[in-house]
Design a protein around this motif. Sequence first.
Motif, PDB file in Angstrom:
ATOM      1  N   ILE A  91      14.076  -4.934   0.641  1.00 48.69           N
ATOM      2  CA  ILE A  91      13.549  -5.314  -0.674  1.00 48.69           C
ATOM      3  C   ILE A  91      13.210  -4.052  -1.479  1.00 48.69           C
ATOM      4  N   ALA A  92      12.597  -3.092  -0.816  1.00 48.30           N
ATOM      5  CA  ALA A  92      12.189  -1.852  -1.490  1.00 48.30           C
ATOM      6  C   ALA A  92      13.381  -1.098  -2.049  1.00 48.30           C
ATOM      7  N   LYS A 101       8.859   5.719   6.112  1.00 45.60           N
ATOM      8  CA  LYS A 101       8.091   6.146   7.291  1.00 45.60           C
ATOM      9  C   LYS A 101       6.730   5.448   7.313  1.00 45.60           C
ATOM     10  N   ALA A 102       6.101   5.341   6.154  1.00 41.79           N
ATOM     11  CA  ALA A 102       4.797   4.689   6.081  1.00 41.79           C
ATOM     12  C   ALA A 102       4.887   3.223   6.479  1.00 41.79           C
ATOM     13  N   VAL A 103       5.969   2.564   6.070  1.00 41.59           N
ATOM     14  CA  VAL A 103       6.163   1.154   6.429  1.00 41.59           C
ATOM     15  C   VAL A 103       6.392   1.010   7.932  1.00 41.59           C
ATOM     16  N   LYS A 104       7.288   1.833   8.461  1.00 35.17           N
ATOM     17  CA  LYS A 104       7.614   1.747   9.883  1.00 35.17           C
ATOM     18  C   LYS A 104       6.448   2.156  10.778  1.00 35.17           C
ATOM     19  N   ASP A 105       5.693   3.147  10.335  1.00 36.17           N
ATOM     20  CA  ASP A 105       4.557   3.630  11.136  1.00 36.17           C
ATOM     21  C   ASP A 105       3.308   2.779  10.962  1.00 36.17           C
ATOM     22  N   LYS A 133      13.839   3.332  -3.344  1.00 36.05           N
ATOM     23  CA  LYS A 133      15.144   3.332  -2.690  1.00 36.05           C
ATOM     24  C   LYS A 133      15.410   4.678  -2.011  1.00 36.05           C
ATOM     25  N   GLY A 134      15.619   4.611  -0.704  1.00 39.06           N
ATOM     26  CA  GLY A 134      15.890   5.825   0.056  1.00 39.06           C
ATOM     27  C   GLY A 134      14.711   6.772   0.146  1.00 39.06           C
ATOM     28  N   ASN A 135      13.530   6.305  -0.212  1.00 36.84           N
ATOM     29  CA  ASN A 135      12.332   7.145  -0.200  1.00 36.84           C
ATOM     30  C   ASN A 135      11.860   7.313   1.248  1.00 36.84           C
ATOM     31  N   ALA A 136      12.088   8.481   1.817  1.00 38.56           N
ATOM     32  CA  ALA A 136      11.805   8.714   3.234  1.00 38.56           C
ATOM     33  C   ALA A 136      10.322   8.550   3.561  1.00 38.56           C
ATOM     34  N   GLY A 171       0.824  -1.204   0.000  1.00 33.77           N
ATOM     35  CA  GLY A 171       0.000   0.000   0.000  1.00 33.77           C
ATOM     36  C   GLY A 171       0.855   1.248   0.000  1.00 33.77           C
ATOM     37  N   ALA A 172       1.948   1.201   0.761  1.00 32.71           N
ATOM     38  CA  ALA A 172       2.865   2.346   0.799  1.00 32.71           C
ATOM     39  C   ALA A 172       3.529   2.546  -0.560  1.00 32.71           C
ATOM     40  N   ALA A 173       3.846   1.441  -1.245  1.00 32.21           N
ATOM     41  CA  ALA A 173       4.447   1.533  -2.575  1.00 32.21           C
ATOM     42  C   ALA A 173       3.429   2.060  -3.586  1.00 32.21           C
ATOM     43  N   LEU A 174       2.197   1.609  -3.472  1.00 32.40           N
ATOM     44  CA  LEU A 174       1.141   2.074  -4.372  1.00 32.40           C
ATOM     45  C   LEU A 174       0.909   3.566  -4.214  1.00 32.40           C
ATOM     46  N   ASN A 175       1.068   4.043  -2.986  1.00 34.91           N
ATOM     47  CA  ASN A 175       0.912   5.474  -2.735  1.00 34.91           C
ATOM     48  C   ASN A 175       1.968   6.291  -3.481  1.00 34.91           C
ATOM     49  N   VAL A 176       3.119   5.664  -3.755  1.00 34.46           N
ATOM     50  CA  VAL A 176       4.174   6.334  -4.521  1.00 34.46           C
ATOM     51  C   VAL A 176       3.800   6.351  -6.002  1.00 34.46           C
TER      52      VAL A 176
END
Length: 270
Positions: free
Chosen positions: A194-195, A209-213, A202-205, A154-159
């Motif tokens: 993996i991301a 943050k979305a993954v960790k939160d 890569k390095g996308n803050a 979901g976080a990747a899709l948001n990108v």
Amino acid sequence: MSKRNSQTAKTAARERLRQERERQAKRDKARRQLIVAASVVAVLAAAGGIGYAVVQANKPEYWEAAKKDKLVEPAHTSGTDGTTVVLGKANAEKTLVMYEDPRCPVCAAFEQTVGPTLKKDLDAGKFKLKYVGATFIDKSLPGEGSRNALSALGAALNVSPEAFLEYKSAMYSKKWHPAETTDKFKDDAYLIRIADTVPALKGNAAFRKAVKDGTYDRWALEESKVFDKDGVSGTPTLKMDGKTLTGPDGKNAPMTAADFDTAIGAALKG
């Protein structure tokens, strides 16, 4: 030795004995105090431990609590709770519905063998792709990797949709996809590693943050309900116009590029 010297020696000996008894008495008292103190600490620790255990027993599991989190819908979604994920060219006439569980080893095999062909057809506009994420493996094994990986997707899709597809492909690759019984996807750090193989992530803050939160944890739970509601029995499952696409056995998804070409060709004509 004179009587006087003898008496002095006896007096000195009695004094040394008295002092030694006092020192021993003090040591015994100190030992008793330590024993009592240790006993009190042990009782308090036990009581505290019991209290902690009771609290933990009554504390909702993380994913149970996540059901009440604020729902954040990823960009590039639509429908109820943002659970409709459609990718590809908008003018494609037909839609291929794909059900996958991130931990599913058969999904990994499918992505490794058929994924590039499916992506090529998607880019060519032969069909749109409707993705439905499942998390049933977390219940059956159990674990939490399916839900956590779906949240990261979901976080990747948001990108971007492209980042989502590349990240999903990387998750299912031989290098990164774990054994079904190894719940590696529960680890945020592993998902971020993996991301880092995906240029847009890569390095996308913001992504990290979305993954960790757990920004999209609630969304992942809502997304998986679509799979449950649709009554699909396993993954991967492919459908077009309500009909299931299968390989030569007539039961399971096509697991080679050639078999996929045959199945999707028939479905597009139907």
